[in-house]
Design a protein around this motif. Structure first.
Motif, short mmCIF file in Angstrom:
data_model
loop_
_atom_site.label_atom_id
_atom_site.label_comp_id
_atom_site.label_asym_id
_atom_site.label_seq_id
_atom_site.Cartn_x
_atom_site.Cartn_y
_atom_site.Cartn_z
N LEU A 1 33.08 35.33 42.55
CA LEU A 1 34.18 34.55 43.14
C LEU A 1 34.36 33.19 42.48
CD1 LEU A 1 33.90 35.31 46.96
CD2 LEU A 1 35.38 36.38 45.25
N GLU A 2 33.25 32.56 42.11
CA GLU A 2 33.36 31.23 41.51
C GLU A 2 34.12 31.28 40.19
OE1 GLU A 2 29.89 28.60 39.93
OE2 GLU A 2 30.03 28.31 42.11
N ILE A 3 33.78 32.23 39.32
CA ILE A 3 34.47 32.31 38.02
C ILE A 3 35.89 32.82 38.21
CG2 ILE A 3 33.80 34.65 37.27
CD1 ILE A 3 33.63 31.55 35.05
N LEU A 4 36.10 33.78 39.12
CA LEU A 4 37.46 34.28 39.36
C LEU A 4 38.37 33.17 39.87
CD1 LEU A 4 36.73 37.76 40.98
CD2 LEU A 4 37.77 37.34 38.75
N SER A 5 37.82 32.23 40.62
CA SER A 5 38.65 31.15 41.17
C SER A 5 39.19 30.23 40.07
CB SER A 5 37.87 30.33 42.20
OG SER A 5 36.88 29.56 41.58
N THR A 6 38.61 30.29 38.87
CA THR A 6 39.08 29.45 37.78
C THR A 6 40.30 30.01 37.07
OG1 THR A 6 37.64 30.44 36.08
CG2 THR A 6 36.73 28.58 37.37
N PHE A 7 40.60 31.33 37.29
CA PHE A 7 41.74 31.90 36.57
C PHE A 7 42.45 33.04 37.29
CE2 PHE A 7 38.38 34.73 35.50
CZ PHE A 7 38.94 35.92 35.06
N ARG A 8 41.99 33.43 38.47
CA ARG A 8 42.62 34.55 39.19
C ARG A 8 43.05 34.17 40.60
NH1 ARG A 8 44.68 38.64 36.75
NH2 ARG A 8 44.17 40.00 38.48
N ARG A 9 43.34 32.92 40.83
CA ARG A 9 43.88 32.46 42.13
C ARG A 9 45.39 32.60 42.02
NH1 ARG A 9 41.04 29.37 45.84
NH2 ARG A 9 39.52 28.93 44.23
N MET A 10 45.94 33.62 42.66
CA MET A 10 47.33 34.00 42.41
C MET A 10 48.31 33.71 43.54
SD MET A 10 47.05 35.08 39.43
CE MET A 10 46.01 35.88 38.24
N ASN A 11 47.83 33.30 44.69
CA ASN A 11 48.72 33.07 45.83
C ASN A 11 49.73 31.97 45.50
OD1 ASN A 11 46.10 34.08 46.87
ND2 ASN A 11 47.30 34.26 48.72
N LYS A 12 50.98 32.28 45.69
CA LYS A 12 51.99 31.25 45.44
C LYS A 12 51.97 30.17 46.51
CE LYS A 12 55.63 33.97 47.55
NZ LYS A 12 56.83 34.71 47.36
N ASN A 13 51.34 30.46 47.65
CA ASN A 13 51.26 29.49 48.74
C ASN A 13 49.98 28.66 48.67
OD1 ASN A 13 53.68 30.48 49.74
ND2 ASN A 13 52.64 32.02 50.98
N GLY A 14 49.25 28.75 47.55
CA GLY A 14 48.06 27.94 47.38
C GLY A 14 46.86 28.39 48.19
N GLY A 15 46.82 29.66 48.58
CA GLY A 15 45.70 30.17 49.35
C GLY A 15 44.42 30.22 48.54
N ASP A 16 43.33 30.56 49.20
CA ASP A 16 42.03 30.60 48.56
C ASP A 16 41.71 31.94 47.90
OD1 ASP A 16 41.40 27.99 49.22
OD2 ASP A 16 40.54 28.56 51.16
N ASP A 17 42.54 32.95 48.10
CA ASP A 17 42.23 34.28 47.58
C ASP A 17 42.19 34.30 46.06
OD1 ASP A 17 42.13 35.35 50.13
OD2 ASP A 17 44.20 36.04 50.10
N VAL A 18 41.22 35.06 45.55
CA VAL A 18 41.15 35.38 44.13
C VAL A 18 41.22 36.90 44.01
CG1 VAL A 18 39.88 33.31 43.50
CG2 VAL A 18 38.62 35.36 44.11
N TYR A 19 41.72 37.39 42.88
CA TYR A 19 42.05 38.81 42.78
C TYR A 19 41.34 39.50 41.63
CZ TYR A 19 45.71 37.76 46.11
OH TYR A 19 46.38 37.38 47.23
N PHE A 20 40.92 40.73 41.91
CA PHE A 20 40.38 41.61 40.88
C PHE A 20 40.66 43.04 41.33
CE2 PHE A 20 37.40 44.20 38.58
CZ PHE A 20 37.35 43.61 37.33
N GLY A 21 41.40 43.78 40.54
CA GLY A 21 41.75 45.16 40.86
C GLY A 21 43.08 45.25 41.57
N GLN A 22 43.55 46.48 41.68
CA GLN A 22 44.85 46.74 42.30
C GLN A 22 44.70 47.76 43.42
OE1 GLN A 22 47.96 45.31 41.48
NE2 GLN A 22 46.62 43.88 40.42
N ASN A 23 45.33 47.46 44.57
CA ASN A 23 45.36 48.39 45.70
C ASN A 23 46.42 49.45 45.43
OD1 ASN A 23 43.42 47.17 47.53
ND2 ASN A 23 44.86 45.48 47.66
#
Length: 159
Positions: free
Chosen positions: A96-118
């Protein structure tokens, strides 16, 4: 019928995306992680030695594997469970720490980070094909449509 799923029945990830995450971890002096930390159902081959780009699956909308058609709904926000070593039960700050540096995708500035597709099952190409509803290791993945990456449920639209 699905059991033990987390909002969606299928999670698709790719080796090239994990390779990218692991390169970033190594550059920061941290240990690589295994794909099982993300608990995917389908892992698309195509690591750093292939022509598949990291996170290319973000733009897939529909894919065909064997006779099965799957629809990519949205990115998968990752929880603290991905920081747990699946074999030992030990917990870490990564990925999560490394993903937060480049995979924080929420346009509303949320804390979610993403990996994979549902992903959800759409149907079969040929209802009469014997064994056509099976997906096997090594089956080719054909991208049927591509589009803008979707991260939040508010953006999901029926296509």
């Amino acid at each position: 019928d699905t059991t033990l799923n987390d909002g969606f029945p299928i999670l698709v990830t790719s080796e090239s995306s994990l390779d990218d995450v692991n390169e970033r971890l190594k550059k920061n002096g941290k240990d690589e992680i295994e794909m099982n930390r993300f608990r995917p159902n389908l892992v698309i081959r195509g690591g750093a030695k292939s022509n598949m780009k990291p996170f290319e699956e973000d733009t897939w909308k529909a894919i065909q594997i064997n006779n099965v058609i799957l629809y990519i709904v949205k990115g998968c926000p990752r929880c603290k469970q991905s920081c747990t070593n699946q074999e030992t039960g030990e917990r870490y700050e990564e990925p999560l720490e490394i993903l937060s540096t480049f995979r924080r995708m929420n346009k509303n500035g949320g804390d979610d980070v993403y990996f994979g597709q549902n992903v959800v099952f759409i149907g079969l190409v040929d209802e009469n094909q014997k064994g056509g509803n099976l997906i096997r290791v090594g089956d080719e993945v054909k991208v049927l449509t591509r589009g803008k990456a979707v991260w939040d449920m508010e953006e999901v639209q029926a296509e």
